[in-house]
Design an enzyme around this catalytic site. Structure first.
Site, PDB file in Angstrom:
ATOM      1  N   ASN A   1      -7.177   1.439   9.959  1.00 17.58           N
ATOM      2  CA  ASN A   1      -5.861   1.721  10.524  1.00 17.58           C
ATOM      3  C   ASN A   1      -6.014   1.585  12.032  1.00 17.58           C
ATOM      4  O   ASN A   1      -6.673   2.405  12.684  1.00 17.58           O
ATOM      5  CB  ASN A   1      -5.396   3.140  10.180  1.00 17.58           C
TER       6      ASN A   1
ATOM      7  N   ARG B   1       0.844  -1.186   0.000  1.00 17.75           N
ATOM      8  CA  ARG B   1       0.000   0.000   0.000  1.00 17.75           C
ATOM      9  C   ARG B   1       0.885   1.243   0.000  1.00 17.75           C
ATOM     10  O   ARG B   1       1.771   1.373   0.851  1.00 17.75           O
ATOM     11  CB  ARG B   1      -0.896  -0.007   1.250  1.00 17.75           C
TER      12      ARG B   1
ATOM     13  N   GLU C   1      -7.415   8.342   6.679  1.00 13.56           N
ATOM     14  CA  GLU C   1      -7.577   8.931   8.018  1.00 13.56           C
ATOM     15  C   GLU C   1      -8.040  10.377   7.992  1.00 13.56           C
ATOM     16  O   GLU C   1      -7.415  11.257   8.597  1.00 13.56           O
ATOM     17  CB  GLU C   1      -6.273   8.831   8.821  1.00 13.56           C
TER      18      GLU C   1
ATOM     19  N   TYR D   1      -4.214   1.126  15.716  1.00 11.00           N
ATOM     20  CA  TYR D   1      -3.010   1.177  16.552  1.00 11.00           C
ATOM     21  C   TYR D   1      -3.320   0.932  18.027  1.00 11.00           C
ATOM     22  O   TYR D   1      -2.539   0.313  18.726  1.00 11.00           O
ATOM     23  CB  TYR D   1      -2.301   2.531  16.398  1.00 11.00           C
TER      24      TYR D   1
ATOM     25  N   GLU E   1      -3.367  -0.285   8.030  1.00 13.05           N
ATOM     26  CA  GLU E   1      -2.204   0.073   8.856  1.00 13.05           C
ATOM     27  C   GLU E   1      -2.327  -0.604  10.213  1.00 13.05           C
ATOM     28  O   GLU E   1      -3.417  -0.631  10.800  1.00 13.05           O
ATOM     29  CB  GLU E   1      -2.114   1.587   9.118  1.00 13.05           C
TER      30      GLU E   1
ATOM     31  N   HIS F   1      -3.230  10.940   0.970  1.00 13.54           N
ATOM     32  CA  HIS F   1      -2.652  10.732   2.297  1.00 13.54           C
ATOM     33  C   HIS F   1      -2.057  12.073   2.771  1.00 13.54           C
ATOM     34  O   HIS F   1      -0.864  12.200   2.996  1.00 13.54           O
ATOM     35  CB  HIS F   1      -1.611   9.614   2.264  1.00 13.54           C
TER      36      HIS F   1
HETATM   37  C1  BGP Z   1      -1.317   7.098  10.849  1.00 15.88           C
HETATM   38  C2  BGP Z   1      -0.946   7.646   9.514  1.00 15.88           C
HETATM   39  C3  BGP Z   1       0.377   7.216   9.014  1.00 15.88           C
HETATM   40  C4  BGP Z   1       1.434   7.015  10.076  1.00 15.88           C
HETATM   41  C5  BGP Z   1       0.905   6.306  11.300  1.00 15.88           C
HETATM   42  C6  BGP Z   1       1.848   6.297  12.463  1.00 15.88           C
HETATM   43  O1  BGP Z   1      -2.066   8.029  11.519  1.00 15.88           O
HETATM   44  O2  BGP Z   1      -1.901   7.320   8.536  1.00 15.88           O
HETATM   45  O3  BGP Z   1       0.755   8.092   7.995  1.00 15.88           O
HETATM   46  O4  BGP Z   1       2.179   8.126  10.330  1.00 15.88           O
HETATM   47  O5  BGP Z   1      -0.303   6.835  11.734  1.00 15.88           O
HETATM   48  O6  BGP Z   1       1.753   7.503  13.140  1.00 15.88           O
HETATM   49  P1  BGP Z   1       2.971   8.239  13.778  1.00 15.88           P
HETATM   50  O7  BGP Z   1       3.938   8.408  12.669  1.00 15.88           O
HETATM   51  O8  BGP Z   1       2.441   9.516  14.308  1.00 15.88           O
HETATM   52  O9  BGP Z   1       3.462   7.347  14.858  1.00 15.88           O
END
Ligand code: BGP
Length: 472
Positions: free
Chosen positions: A295, A76, A166, A297, A374, A120
Site C-alpha cells: 500500500n 480487492r 496494514e 501513498y 493500494e 482490514h
Molecule cells: C490505508 C488503509 C485504507 C484507506 C487508505 C486511505 O491506510 O488501508 O483503508 O483508508 O489508507 O487512507 P485515508 O482514508 O486515511 O486517507
C-alpha cells in the site's frame, strides 16, 4: 505513455468492508471495534461512521456491474470478521458468508479476479472486550479459525488473498497515537500487540498452504519508504533508524522471521521489546508470504531528533494543508517536509519516484513478487454544475504512479497487479466522507439519501488504460 505491462496484469481497485458495506447490524452481524469506537465523542471527523457507508451491502450487483463496465480485472475487498463470527468465534453466521458468496460469484461471472483481505481492522468487539484483542495470544487461535472458515468456503474460487492489512499503520494508530481503537498510547503494548499479530499472520499463512492449494497469500504493508533530509551523517543515521523502526520491523518479521538487529537491541535497552517465547521465531519462519501487498501513498523524509525532541503526533484528519506536525522518536528520528515534493491537501507527499524506489527495495531485499494493493489520491472532489466530477488531479496522480510501476518492472520487479484505492468513494476512517478516492462518486447530498453513483473523469480514463493493456 507506458507499456510493457504483462497481459495477465491485474488491473484492479480496492476497498475494505467497514468503509463500504454499511448494514452494520444486518443479518446477524456482530459489532466490530469500529462500530463502537466511531460513536464515542470526538474520535472521527464530525463523528462520521460506517453504519451505512456507501451501502455496498445492498448494492453489490450495481457496484460489480460498474466494475465490469470499467473493465476491471481484479477487485480487492475485505471480509468483515464479525459478519462471519458475530462473537469473534463460536457459531458461524451463515447469512454473513452468503453475502460474500454473492459478491465473489458476481465478480467471477464478470471475469473479475477477487482479491480477498482477511482482516482490514474490523476486529469483533467481543474479542476486544473478552481478552483485549491483539494483546492476547488467544487471538491467534480465533483468527485462524475464522480464516480457515473462509479458506474452506472460497478455496477454488479465490486465488489471491491478503492476510493482515496494514498491521503497521493500524497498530501504530491503535497503540501509539491513540487514534484507532482501542486508542492506547503505550509503546511497550504496541510492540507486544505487533508480535502477536505477526504470530497470527504466520499461523494463517501456514494453514493456507493446506486449505488453498495453488493460492497466493501475503500481508498488505503500508510502505512509506524513508528518505534522509540531507547527506549529513546525523540525517543518514536518522534515516537508517526510521527505515528499521517504521518499515523493516514488520517486513523482516513477515519475510525473514526475525527482527532487525539495531531496533531490537534498542528496544531491549528501553524495556519495550516484545516477549519472544520459544517456538515464536520458528513459527514466523514457517509462515512467510508468497508475495507482499504494497500500500503506497507517500514517502517520508527524516532528520536527526535529539533526546528530549519531537514525539509521535496525531495525523492530519482535516485536509487543511500545512497543519501536520512533525512526528518522531526522541534520539532516533523525526519527520521533516521534503522541499522537492508537492503534497496533497492532507500533506501527503506526491512522489511517484518513491513508488519505484519502494518496489525496488522490497523486491531486491525479499526476492518476492509484489502487488500494489493500494495507491491513490484522496481529495475534496466536487460535483460540478454539468453533473460531472472532473478529477484531472487524480488522473495525473494515478498516471504518474502507473508509470513508476512500469519503470520498476523494467528494473526487474515482479509485479502481479495494481489495485487503485478506491473503486467508489468510501468512508475514510478518520477523515469521514469528505476525503474521496473513488473512480465513482457517491452523492451524499441528494435528497432522500440516494447515494447515487456517478462516474468521474478518472473512471473513463482508467477504463481506457485497462482496455489498452496499459498502452494509453
Ligand atoms: C490505508 C488503509 C485504507 C484507506 C487508505 C486511505 O491506510 O488501508 O483503508 O483508508 O489508507 O487512507 P485515508 O482514508 O486515511 O486517507
Amino acid at each position: 505513455k507506458f507499456n510493457d505491462f504483462p497481459t495477465d496484469f491485474l488491473w484492479g481497485a480496492a476497498s475494505a468492508a467497514y468503509q463500504v458495506e454499511g448494514a452494520w447490524d444486518a443479518d446477524g452481524k456482530g459489532p466490530s471495534v469500529w462500530d463502537i469506537f466511531t460513536k464515542l465523542p470526538g474520535k472521527t471527523f464530525e463523528g462520521s461512521n460506517g453504519d451505512v457507508a456507501v451501502d455496498h451491502y445492498h448494492r453489490v450487483e450495481e457496484d460489480v456491474a460498474l466494475m465490469a463496465e470499467m473493465g476491471l480485472k481484479a477487485y480487492r475487498f475485505s471480509v468483515s470478521w464479525p459478519r462471519i463470527f458475530p462473537n469473534g468465534r463460536g457459531e458461524v453466521n451463515e447469512a454473513g458468508l452468503a453475502f460474500y458468496d454473492r459478491l465473489i460469484d458476481s465478480l467471477i461471472a464478470h471475469g473479475i479476479e477477487p482479491v480477498l483481505t482477511l482482516y482490514h481492522w474490523d476486529l469483533p468487539q467481543a474479542l476486544q472486550d473478552e481478552y483485549g484483542g491483539w494483546e492476547d495470544r488467544r487471538i491467534i487461535d480465533d483468527f485462524e479459525h475464522y480464516c480457515v472458515t473462509l479458506y474452506q468456503r472460497f478455496a477454488g474460487k479465490v486465488k489471491y488473498w491478503v492476510s493482515l492489512n496494514e498491521q503497521n499503520y493500524n497498530l501504530t494508530n491503535a497503540y501509539q497515537l491513540g487514534t484507532h481503537p482501542p486508542a492506547v498510547q503505550d509503546r511497550k503494548r504496541f510492540f507486544a500487540a505487533n508480535h502477536i499479530a505477526f504470530l497470527a499472520n504466520a499461523r494463517v499463512i501456514k494453514a493456507f498452504r493446506q486449505h488453498v492449494p495453488g493460492g497466493l497469500i501475503g500481508p498488505s504493508f503500508a510502505y512509506s519508504p524513508a528518505y534522509p533530509a540531507s547527506c549529513a551523517p546525523s540525517d543518514m543515521l536518522a534515516f537508517e533508524n526510521a527505515e528499521e523502526f517504521t518499515n523493516l520491523w514488520w517486513l523482516d518479521a513477515y519475510c525473514f522471521g526475525r527482527y532487525p538487529q539495531a531496533a531490537l537491541a534498542y528496544l531491549r535497552e528501553t524495556g519495550e521489546a516484545p516477549e519472544i517465547l520459544p517456538g515464536d521465531l520458528e513459527l514466523l519462519r514457517e509462515g512467510t508470504p508468497d508475495y507482499i501487498g504494497v500500500n503506497y501513498y507517500y514517502t517520508l523524509t527524516f532528520t536527526d531528533n535529539p533526546l528530549g525532541g519531537q514525539t509521535m503526533q496525531r495525523i492530519n484528519t482535516t485536509g487543511q494543508k500545512g497543519t501536520t506536525p512533525s512526528s518522531g522518536v526522541p534520539g532516533l528520528y523525526k519527520t521533516t517536509p521534503n522541499p522537492h515534493l508537492e503534497t496533497s491537501n492532507w500533506d501527503w507527499a506526491i512522489d511517484p519516484t518513491g513508488m519505484r524506489i519502494a518496489l525496488r527495495r522490497l523486491s531486491s531485499r525479499y526476492g518476492l513478487p509484489l502487488m500494489i494493493t493500494e495507491n491513490g489520491l484522496g481529495e475534496f472532489d466536487k460535483l460540478t454544475a454539468d453533473g460531472q466530477v472532473h478529477d484531472d488531479y487524480r488522473i495525473a496522480y494515478l498516471h504518474s504512479h502507473l508509470k513508476a510501476c512500469q519503470e520498476a518492472m523494467q528494473d526487474g520487479v515482479e509485479l502481479l497487479g495494481y489495485c487503485a484505492w478506491s473503486f467508489t468513494d468510501i468512508l475514510s476512517w478518520l477523515n469521514g466522507y469528505q476525503k474521496r478516492y473513488g473512480f465513482v462518486y457517491v452523492d451524499r447530498d441528494e435528497q432522500g439519501g440516494t447515494l447515487r453513483r456517478i462516474k468521474k473523469d478518472s473512471f473513463h480514463w482508467y477504463q481506457s488504460v485497462i482496455a489498452s493493456g496499459g498502452k494509453t
